[in-house]
Design a protein around this motif. Structure first.
Motif, PDB file in Angstrom:
ATOM      1  N   LEU B 156       0.831  -1.210   0.000  1.00 49.01           N
ATOM      2  CA  LEU B 156       0.000   0.000   0.000  1.00 49.01           C
ATOM      3  C   LEU B 156       0.864   1.257   0.000  1.00 49.01           C
ATOM      4  N   ALA B 157       1.953   1.222   0.768  1.00 51.68           N
ATOM      5  CA  ALA B 157       2.835   2.386   0.842  1.00 51.68           C
ATOM      6  C   ALA B 157       3.418   2.689  -0.534  1.00 51.68           C
ATOM      7  N   VAL B 158       3.780   1.631  -1.284  1.00 51.38           N
ATOM      8  CA  VAL B 158       4.308   1.856  -2.641  1.00 51.38           C
ATOM      9  C   VAL B 158       3.239   2.534  -3.493  1.00 51.38           C
ATOM     10  N   ILE B 159       1.986   2.058  -3.396  1.00 50.35           N
ATOM     11  CA  ILE B 159       0.903   2.659  -4.182  1.00 50.35           C
ATOM     12  C   ILE B 159       0.729   4.127  -3.779  1.00 50.35           C
ATOM     13  N   CYS B 160       0.759   4.409  -2.463  1.00 49.91           N
ATOM     14  CA  CYS B 160       0.577   5.785  -1.985  1.00 49.91           C
ATOM     15  C   CYS B 160       1.708   6.681  -2.488  1.00 49.91           C
ATOM     16  N   VAL B 161       2.962   6.192  -2.387  1.00 51.86           N
ATOM     17  CA  VAL B 161       4.100   7.016  -2.820  1.00 51.86           C
ATOM     18  C   VAL B 161       3.995   7.281  -4.320  1.00 51.86           C
ATOM     19  N   TRP B 162       3.650   6.262  -5.087  1.00 52.45           N
ATOM     20  CA  TRP B 162       3.521   6.443  -6.539  1.00 52.45           C
ATOM     21  C   TRP B 162       2.393   7.415  -6.867  1.00 52.45           C
ATOM     22  N   SER B 163       1.339   7.409  -6.038  1.00 53.49           N
ATOM     23  CA  SER B 163       0.191   8.272  -6.341  1.00 53.49           C
ATOM     24  C   SER B 163       0.552   9.741  -6.148  1.00 53.49           C
ATOM     25  N   LEU B 164       1.727  10.032  -5.578  1.00 54.49           N
ATOM     26  CA  LEU B 164       2.169  11.428  -5.433  1.00 54.49           C
ATOM     27  C   LEU B 164       2.939  11.898  -6.664  1.00 54.49           C
ATOM     28  N   THR B 165       2.954  11.072  -7.713  1.00 60.39           N
ATOM     29  CA  THR B 165       3.638  11.465  -8.945  1.00 60.39           C
ATOM     30  C   THR B 165       3.039  12.763  -9.486  1.00 60.39           C
ATOM     31  N   PRO B 166       3.872  13.772  -9.789  1.00 57.90           N
ATOM     32  CA  PRO B 166       3.325  15.009 -10.368  1.00 57.90           C
ATOM     33  C   PRO B 166       2.761  14.763 -11.765  1.00 57.90           C
ATOM     34  N   ASP B 167       1.953  15.733 -12.240  1.00 59.14           N
ATOM     35  CA  ASP B 167       1.359  15.616 -13.575  1.00 59.14           C
ATOM     36  C   ASP B 167       2.451  15.398 -14.611  1.00 59.14           C
ATOM     37  N   GLY B 168       2.182  14.508 -15.529  1.00 59.53           N
ATOM     38  CA  GLY B 168       3.120  14.298 -16.624  1.00 59.53           C
ATOM     39  C   GLY B 168       4.194  13.284 -16.317  1.00 59.53           C
ATOM     40  N   GLY B 169       4.227  12.792 -15.079  1.00 63.14           N
ATOM     41  CA  GLY B 169       5.290  11.851 -14.734  1.00 63.14           C
ATOM     42  C   GLY B 169       4.811  10.419 -14.630  1.00 63.14           C
ATOM     43  N   TRP B 170       3.504  10.207 -14.682  1.00 63.24           N
ATOM     44  CA  TRP B 170       2.966   8.875 -14.404  1.00 63.24           C
ATOM     45  C   TRP B 170       3.503   7.832 -15.374  1.00 63.24           C
ATOM     46  N   GLY B 171       3.916   6.714 -14.808  1.00 63.00           N
ATOM     47  CA  GLY B 171       4.395   5.612 -15.628  1.00 63.00           C
ATOM     48  C   GLY B 171       5.880   5.681 -15.919  1.00 63.00           C
ATOM     49  N   GLY B 172       6.511   6.818 -15.629  1.00 69.23           N
ATOM     50  CA  GLY B 172       7.928   6.975 -15.945  1.00 69.23           C
ATOM     51  C   GLY B 172       8.833   6.308 -14.931  1.00 69.23           C
ATOM     52  N   VAL B 235      22.780   2.194 -12.696  1.00 70.66           N
ATOM     53  CA  VAL B 235      21.567   1.578 -13.239  1.00 70.66           C
ATOM     54  C   VAL B 235      20.420   2.577 -13.129  1.00 70.66           C
ATOM     55  N   ALA B 236      19.520   2.535 -14.105  1.00 67.11           N
ATOM     56  CA  ALA B 236      18.319   3.361 -14.053  1.00 67.11           C
ATOM     57  C   ALA B 236      17.186   2.482 -13.545  1.00 67.11           C
ATOM     58  N   PRO B 237      16.357   2.973 -12.615  1.00 68.25           N
ATOM     59  CA  PRO B 237      15.248   2.147 -12.157  1.00 68.25           C
ATOM     60  C   PRO B 237      14.254   1.933 -13.287  1.00 68.25           C
ATOM     61  N   PRO B 238      13.543   0.790 -13.281  1.00 68.00           N
ATOM     62  CA  PRO B 238      12.572   0.520 -14.343  1.00 68.00           C
ATOM     63  C   PRO B 238      11.380   1.481 -14.238  1.00 68.00           C
ATOM     64  N   ARG B 239      10.704   1.711 -15.372  1.00 67.36           N
ATOM     65  CA  ARG B 239       9.506   2.554 -15.355  1.00 67.36           C
ATOM     66  C   ARG B 239       8.465   1.913 -14.449  1.00 67.36           C
ATOM     67  N   ILE B 240       7.709   2.766 -13.712  1.00 67.07           N
ATOM     68  CA  ILE B 240       6.739   2.194 -12.774  1.00 67.07           C
ATOM     69  C   ILE B 240       5.559   1.592 -13.506  1.00 67.07           C
ATOM     70  N   ALA B 241       5.436   1.846 -14.813  1.00 65.07           N
ATOM     71  CA  ALA B 241       4.367   1.212 -15.578  1.00 65.07           C
ATOM     72  C   ALA B 241       4.741  -0.219 -15.963  1.00 65.07           C
ATOM     73  N   PRO B 304       8.499   8.645  -5.928  1.00 68.69           N
ATOM     74  CA  PRO B 304       7.688   8.688  -7.157  1.00 68.69           C
ATOM     75  C   PRO B 304       8.492   9.270  -8.314  1.00 68.69           C
ATOM     76  N   PRO B 305       8.019   9.075  -9.555  1.00 68.51           N
ATOM     77  CA  PRO B 305       8.706   9.677 -10.705  1.00 68.51           C
ATOM     78  C   PRO B 305       8.742  11.195 -10.590  1.00 68.51           C
ATOM     79  N   VAL B 306       9.829  11.787 -11.052  1.00 70.24           N
ATOM     80  CA  VAL B 306       9.956  13.248 -11.074  1.00 70.24           C
ATOM     81  C   VAL B 306      10.095  13.656 -12.536  1.00 70.24           C
ATOM     82  N   PRO B 307       9.062  14.260 -13.137  1.00 67.07           N
ATOM     83  CA  PRO B 307       9.169  14.637 -14.553  1.00 67.07           C
ATOM     84  C   PRO B 307      10.193  15.745 -14.738  1.00 67.07           C
ATOM     85  N   GLU B 308      10.893  15.686 -15.865  1.00 67.49           N
ATOM     86  CA  GLU B 308      11.866  16.742 -16.163  1.00 67.49           C
ATOM     87  C   GLU B 308      11.121  18.057 -16.361  1.00 67.49           C
ATOM     88  N   PRO B 309      11.596  19.170 -15.785  1.00 66.73           N
ATOM     89  CA  PRO B 309      10.899  20.450 -15.936  1.00 66.73           C
ATOM     90  C   PRO B 309      11.018  20.969 -17.368  1.00 66.73           C
TER      91      PRO B 309
END
Lengths: 95, 309
Positions: B156-172, B235-241, B304-309
């Motif tokens: 659940l904590a992983v889901i909660c942390v991921w749900s804080l992904t800013p707009d445009g970053g989901w799945g990255g 190493v780069a972490p895998p996309r959360i999608a 969570p993912p951090v989209p490039e500005p």
């Protein structure tokens, strides 16, 4: 004997952590103090477990297992709190 | 006894220094020291399993998480926080906190004699599980429901942390970009340590059935062995999608629930193991859960993912 000593230390840690949580205003320090407080509570519980030593075990394994679970859950909560802080900061930067 | 007194005094000193530290970096560094000293106190309390967990998670992973947050918050101006309490208020808070500590201390001194204990029951029933480590027996058999719920909390904590992904970053890819290092100790450690760490983690998982150790400690070490090359930029972490990533995080609790339900069908109680099957089933759960928790702990630290500005 050492159970009582560390139990009292745990009680003091709870006080220290609570104080830090209430007087420090930086959010990260509050999260840190909260973890300090949690460590104190676990130690108090651990002192109780130590007193329950018996049947060839150095401590009562049931509270020890619950403490183990508690440490992992506390860590999960901490990561969520830190993620919230970072997201809030990012939002403030944008506005 | 004197060693215990010195240890307790050191822990209290580090704790006070940590909450009074002026800079957050100093506070976190002291907090890591606090976690390590605390794990020594756990050894003195004959709780080796807890000591391992405290060192790996309480000091190690929490330290990495907080240091990363300090670094990411350092580059920006201090947010206009609430003003700190005044001198009189601080004294009042201090007195109130001292009262809380004193009340807890009084409880410790007034604990009943002889101490209530479930140790004899655990000792009597441990042979039915085929395990030698009483803490693992409690975690995987007598109080397996707590462990199941806890693995669900981590998920659940992983889901909660991921749900804080800013707009445009989901799945990255999760986490902030790590600085590229040309050379240095971190890069060297990130290349040398993981193979050794993985062997140590497998060992800790395997001995956990008979000696201090088990899935949480092993998972924390495995997570650290993933975080190290990530922090070094290797190493780069895998996309959360990524489907495999989500499946890995979820498979532990799912297998645990499935075996629990099988127990409900065959033995008439959720999480009951058929006689003679306890040990192999516990091993299956432990191994699958180690993989899930290791990936989940690493993802929790990465964030969570951090989209490039």
């Amino acid at each position: 004997m050492s159970a009582t000593l560390f139990g009292l230390m745990g009680a003091a840690l709870v006080g220290i952590g609570l104080f830090g949580m209430l007087v420090r205003t930086q959010v990260l320090l509050r999260i840190l103090s909260f973890n300090l407080l949690g460590g104190g509570i676990f130690i108090v519980f651990g002192a109780v477990a130590r007193r329950g030593a018996g049947a060839g075990f150095g401590g009562d394994p049931v509270p020890q297992a619950i403490i183990l679970t508690g440490i992992v859950v506390a860590f999960a909560a901490t990561t969520l709190a830190v993620a919230l802080v970072l997201r809030l900061a990012a939002n403030q930067d944008r506005s | 006894m004197i060693a215990d007194l010195l240890l307790a005094a050191a822990i209290l000193a580090v704790a006070v220094a940590s909450i009074l530290a002026r800079r957050t970096f100093t506070a976190v560094a002291l907090f890591i020291a606090y976690g390590l000293l605390l794990s020594l106190a756990w050894v003195r309390l004959s709780a080796i399993d807890v000591a391992l967990t405290e060192a790996a998670i309480g000091a190690g992973l929490s330290g990495v998480l907080l240091l990363g947050a300090v670094r990411r918050l350092a580059s920006r101006a201090e947010a206009p926080a609430n003003p700190p309490p005044g001198a009189a208020m601080t004294v009042l808070i201090g007195i109130a906190c001292a009262c809380v500590a004193a009340a807890l201390g009084a409880v410790i001194l007034l604990l009943p004699e002889p101490a209530p204990s479930l140790a004899p029951q655990v000792a009597a029933n441990l042979p039915t599980t085929g395990l030698g480590n009483p803490v693992t027996g409690v975690l995987m058999s007598f109080r397996a429901l707590d462990t199941l719920l806890e693995s669900a909390v981590v998920l659940l904590a992983v889901i909660c942390v991921w749900s804080l992904t800013p707009d445009g970053g989901w799945g990255g890819a999760p986490g902030a970009a790590q600085p590229i290092l040309g050379d240095g100790p971190l890069l060297l450690l990130a290349r040398i340590l993981p193979p050794l760490g993985i062997v140590v983690a497998v060992h800790i998982l395997w001995v956990g059935k008979d000696a201090p150790g088990g899935k949480f400690q092993a998972a924390a070490i495995l997570a650290a062995m993933w975080l190290l090359p990530w922090m070094a930029g290797l190493v780069a972490p895998p996309r959360i999608a990524a489907r495999w990533l989500r499946l890995t995080v979820a498979v532990g609790p799912v297998v645990f629930i499935a075996i629990g339900l099988a127990g409900a069908v065959t033995e008439g109680a959720f999480l009951a193991y058929p006689p003679g099957w306890a040990m192999p089933l516990i091993l299956v759960i432990e191994i699958v859960l180690t993989a899930s928790i290791a990936v989940a702990l690493a993802l929790l630290v990465i964030g969570p993912p951090v989209p490039e500005p």
